[in-house]
Design an enzyme around this catalytic site. Sequence first.
Site, short mmCIF file in Angstrom:
data_model
loop_
_atom_site.label_atom_id
_atom_site.label_comp_id
_atom_site.label_asym_id
_atom_site.label_seq_id
_atom_site.Cartn_x
_atom_site.Cartn_y
_atom_site.Cartn_z
N GLU A 46 -3.28 -1.00 -4.03
CA GLU A 46 -3.89 0.14 -3.34
C GLU A 46 -5.35 -0.16 -3.03
O GLU A 46 -5.89 -1.21 -3.41
CB GLU A 46 -3.72 1.40 -4.21
N CYS A 55 2.59 -2.12 -0.10
CA CYS A 55 3.73 -1.93 -1.00
C CYS A 55 4.09 -3.24 -1.70
O CYS A 55 3.84 -4.34 -1.19
CB CYS A 55 4.94 -1.44 -0.22
N GLU A 57 7.09 -4.47 -2.13
CA GLU A 57 8.10 -5.23 -1.39
C GLU A 57 7.43 -6.14 -0.35
O GLU A 57 7.84 -7.29 -0.14
CB GLU A 57 9.07 -4.29 -0.67
N CYS A 90 10.49 2.52 0.65
CA CYS A 90 10.01 3.43 1.70
C CYS A 90 10.54 2.96 3.06
O CYS A 90 11.09 1.86 3.18
CB CYS A 90 8.49 3.49 1.70
N1 THU Z 1 5.17 1.98 -2.89
C1 THU Z 1 5.70 0.72 -2.95
O1 THU Z 1 5.06 -0.23 -3.41
N2 THU Z 1 6.96 0.55 -2.47
C2 THU Z 1 7.75 1.55 -1.97
O2 THU Z 1 8.84 1.28 -1.49
C3 THU Z 1 7.30 2.93 -2.04
C4 THU Z 1 5.87 3.14 -2.39
C5 THU Z 1 3.79 2.17 -3.38
C6 THU Z 1 2.79 2.53 -2.31
C7 THU Z 1 1.73 3.24 -3.10
O3 THU Z 1 0.84 2.27 -3.65
C8 THU Z 1 2.50 3.89 -4.25
O4 THU Z 1 3.76 3.24 -4.30
C9 THU Z 1 2.72 5.38 -4.07
O5 THU Z 1 3.26 5.68 -2.83
#
Ligand code: THU
Length: 132
Positions: A46, A55, A57, A90
């Site tokens: 983040e 993310c 992935e 996501c």
């Molecule tokens: N996030 C991921 O790393 N992968 C996903 O598939 C869904 C969300 C992360 C993004 C953000 O840093 C945190 O999870 C909350 O949304």
Amino acid sequence: MAITDEYLINAAKDARDNAYSHYSGYAVGAAIIDDQGHLHAGVNVENGAYPLGNCAEAAAIAAMVLEGGKNIVCIAIAGGKGEIAPCVPCGGCRQRIHEFANEDTVILTMNDSHDWQRYSIAELLPAGFRLD
Ligand code: THU
């Protein structure tokens, strides 16, 4: 040595310990086995400028591409605030996985009680975009 589902899940959980997620508190680790049987992991990273976060992935896929992997055989994702709760990718990450997936690709999510869910990319992203 063939990498088992359990090994991959543990790799995702171990990666998750290093997530940089203190803005959302939602830590995610992802681990991929590629078409050569190699393991690649990633975490969410983040940023204080919120939209710049990435993310887990995306990070694992970038690591796979760097090492020459061409296809995702299996990707395990461990996410959650505190305890691990099922983290189904996501929308953007469904498209990222789709780019390197085929009909046999397995997407694994899990909770803290080791209940695993298995998805195909067709289940998560029917009629996904492909630039042919
Ligand atoms: N996030 C991921 O790393 N992968 C996903 O598939 C869904 C969300 C992360 C993004 C953000 O840093 C945190 O999870 C909350 O949304």
